[in-house]
Motif scaffolding. Sequence first.
Motif, PDB file in Angstrom:
ATOM      1  N   ASP A  75     -41.069  13.314 -45.053  1.00 64.92           N
ATOM      2  CA  ASP A  75     -41.309  12.252 -46.081  1.00 64.92           C
ATOM      3  C   ASP A  75     -40.806  10.900 -45.342  1.00 64.92           C
ATOM      4  N   GLY A  76     -40.222  10.998 -44.379  1.00 68.15           N
ATOM      5  CA  GLY A  76     -39.692   9.820 -43.558  1.00 68.15           C
ATOM      6  C   GLY A  76     -38.488   9.211 -44.233  1.00 68.15           C
ATOM      7  N   GLU A  77     -37.846  10.139 -44.843  1.00 65.61           N
ATOM      8  CA  GLU A  77     -36.333   9.636 -45.684  1.00 65.61           C
ATOM      9  C   GLU A  77     -35.432  10.155 -44.444  1.00 65.61           C
ATOM     10  N   TYR A  78     -34.272   9.696 -44.441  1.00 67.08           N
ATOM     11  CA  TYR A  78     -33.478  10.135 -43.362  1.00 67.08           C
ATOM     12  C   TYR A  78     -32.063  10.205 -44.072  1.00 67.08           C
ATOM     13  N   PHE A  79     -31.117  10.873 -43.096  1.00 66.49           N
ATOM     14  CA  PHE A  79     -29.932  10.895 -43.498  1.00 66.49           C
ATOM     15  C   PHE A  79     -28.751  10.642 -42.078  1.00 66.49           C
ATOM     16  N   ASN A  80     -27.917  10.026 -42.210  1.00 66.86           N
ATOM     17  CA  ASN A  80     -27.015   9.878 -41.193  1.00 66.86           C
ATOM     18  C   ASN A  80     -26.240  10.844 -40.702  1.00 66.86           C
ATOM     19  N   LEU A  81     -26.174  11.431 -39.488  1.00 62.67           N
ATOM     20  CA  LEU A  81     -25.448  12.614 -38.958  1.00 62.67           C
ATOM     21  C   LEU A  81     -23.860  12.067 -39.039  1.00 62.67           C
ATOM     22  N   ASN A  82     -23.308  12.978 -39.533  1.00 64.86           N
ATOM     23  CA  ASN A  82     -21.754  13.158 -39.791  1.00 64.86           C
ATOM     24  C   ASN A  82     -20.955  13.786 -38.736  1.00 64.86           C
ATOM     25  N   ASP A  83     -19.939  13.231 -38.307  1.00 67.43           N
ATOM     26  CA  ASP A  83     -19.079  13.707 -37.472  1.00 67.43           C
ATOM     27  C   ASP A  83     -18.023  14.773 -38.426  1.00 67.43           C
ATOM     28  N   ASP A  84     -18.392  16.052 -37.739  1.00 69.27           N
ATOM     29  CA  ASP A  84     -17.868  17.197 -38.662  1.00 69.27           C
ATOM     30  C   ASP A  84     -16.087  17.117 -38.487  1.00 69.27           C
ATOM     31  N   ASP A  85     -15.653  16.426 -37.750  1.00 70.16           N
ATOM     32  CA  ASP A  85     -14.044  16.470 -37.413  1.00 70.16           C
ATOM     33  C   ASP A  85     -13.680  15.098 -37.897  1.00 70.16           C
ATOM     34  N   CYS A  86     -14.278  14.157 -38.641  1.00 73.26           N
ATOM     35  CA  CYS A  86     -13.820  12.877 -39.143  1.00 73.26           C
ATOM     36  C   CYS A  86     -13.031  13.229 -40.440  1.00 73.26           C
ATOM     37  N   ASN A  87     -12.047  12.508 -40.495  1.00 72.74           N
ATOM     38  CA  ASN A  87     -10.839  12.248 -41.406  1.00 72.74           C
ATOM     39  C   ASN A  87     -10.785  10.947 -42.042  1.00 72.74           C
ATOM     40  N   GLY A  88     -11.942  10.704 -42.958  1.00 76.06           N
ATOM     41  CA  GLY A  88     -11.815   9.321 -43.300  1.00 76.06           C
ATOM     42  C   GLY A  88     -12.690   8.402 -42.779  1.00 76.06           C
ATOM     43  N   GLY A  89     -12.848   7.139 -43.215  1.00 70.40           N
ATOM     44  CA  GLY A  89     -13.614   5.931 -42.848  1.00 70.40           C
ATOM     45  C   GLY A  89     -15.007   6.259 -42.554  1.00 70.40           C
ATOM     46  N   ASP A  90     -15.761   5.657 -41.748  1.00 72.44           N
ATOM     47  CA  ASP A  90     -17.231   5.881 -41.595  1.00 72.44           C
ATOM     48  C   ASP A  90     -17.274   7.080 -40.385  1.00 72.44           C
ATOM     49  N   CYS A  91     -17.737   8.398 -41.108  1.00 71.52           N
ATOM     50  CA  CYS A  91     -17.772   9.564 -40.410  1.00 71.52           C
ATOM     51  C   CYS A  91     -19.295   9.447 -39.552  1.00 71.52           C
ATOM     52  N   THR A  92     -20.134   8.180 -40.023  1.00 70.79           N
ATOM     53  CA  THR A  92     -21.437   8.391 -39.355  1.00 70.79           C
ATOM     54  C   THR A  92     -21.516   7.346 -38.184  1.00 70.79           C
ATOM     55  N   MET A  93     -20.506   7.069 -37.769  1.00 68.69           N
ATOM     56  CA  MET A  93     -20.517   6.109 -36.506  1.00 68.69           C
ATOM     57  C   MET A  93     -19.707   6.768 -35.345  1.00 68.69           C
ATOM     58  N   GLY A  94     -20.118   6.517 -34.133  1.00 63.47           N
ATOM     59  CA  GLY A  94     -19.466   7.018 -33.028  1.00 63.47           C
ATOM     60  C   GLY A  94     -19.418   5.841 -31.986  1.00 63.47           C
ATOM     61  N   THR A  95     -18.685   5.991 -30.857  1.00 59.10           N
ATOM     62  CA  THR A  95     -18.320   5.011 -30.013  1.00 59.10           C
ATOM     63  C   THR A  95     -19.565   5.324 -28.659  1.00 59.10           C
ATOM     64  N   PHE A  96     -19.939   4.229 -28.332  1.00 62.04           N
ATOM     65  CA  PHE A  96     -21.022   4.361 -27.157  1.00 62.04           C
ATOM     66  C   PHE A  96     -20.450   3.339 -26.242  1.00 62.04           C
ATOM     67  N   THR A  97     -20.134   3.861 -25.089  1.00 60.96           N
ATOM     68  CA  THR A  97     -19.267   3.023 -24.020  1.00 60.96           C
ATOM     69  C   THR A  97     -20.075   2.967 -22.747  1.00 60.96           C
ATOM     70  N   VAL A  98     -20.411   1.759 -22.443  1.00 62.04           N
ATOM     71  CA  VAL A  98     -21.188   1.379 -21.286  1.00 62.04           C
ATOM     72  C   VAL A  98     -20.087   0.863 -20.257  1.00 62.04           C
ATOM     73  N   CYS A  99     -20.251   1.675 -19.420  1.00 59.75           N
ATOM     74  CA  CYS A  99     -19.007   1.317 -18.031  1.00 59.75           C
ATOM     75  C   CYS A  99     -19.873   1.167 -16.798  1.00 59.75           C
ATOM     76  N   PRO A 100     -18.867   0.565 -15.691  1.00 55.89           N
ATOM     77  CA  PRO A 100     -19.725   0.435 -14.290  1.00 55.89           C
ATOM     78  C   PRO A 100     -20.039   1.504 -13.733  1.00 55.89           C
TER      79      PRO A 100
END
Length: 101
Positions: A75-100
């Motif tokens: 139906d085009g509806e979405y949900f954000n994937l959660n981090d199963d190991d998250c203990n509080g805070g926003d469990c739908t965001m992760g860190t994406f690091t761009v390095c040299p």
Amino acid sequence: MNDITVGRGETISIEVQDDESVSVNLLVSLTASGNPIIQKSASFTDGVATITLVNTDTDIEEQDYLYQIRLFDTDGEYFNLNDDDCNGGDCTMGTFTVCPS
């Protein structure tokens, strides 16, 4: 979310497994409410979708960003994937690091 690290200008593939979704969207931004710097989608086949970021996608400033993965249903509806190991805070965001590279 698991942290993702990629060298600037490198290609990376991210596999997502889900038996109920039809597509997935990866959003990478500087802040949780900011506009996406990277936005890529992929379709599921047999419960697996592979999001591929090519060199033009990852040729951005070397620093830490936030990312989110959204799973879409028929139906085009979405949900954000959660981090199963998250203990509080926003469990739908992760860190994406761009390095040299």
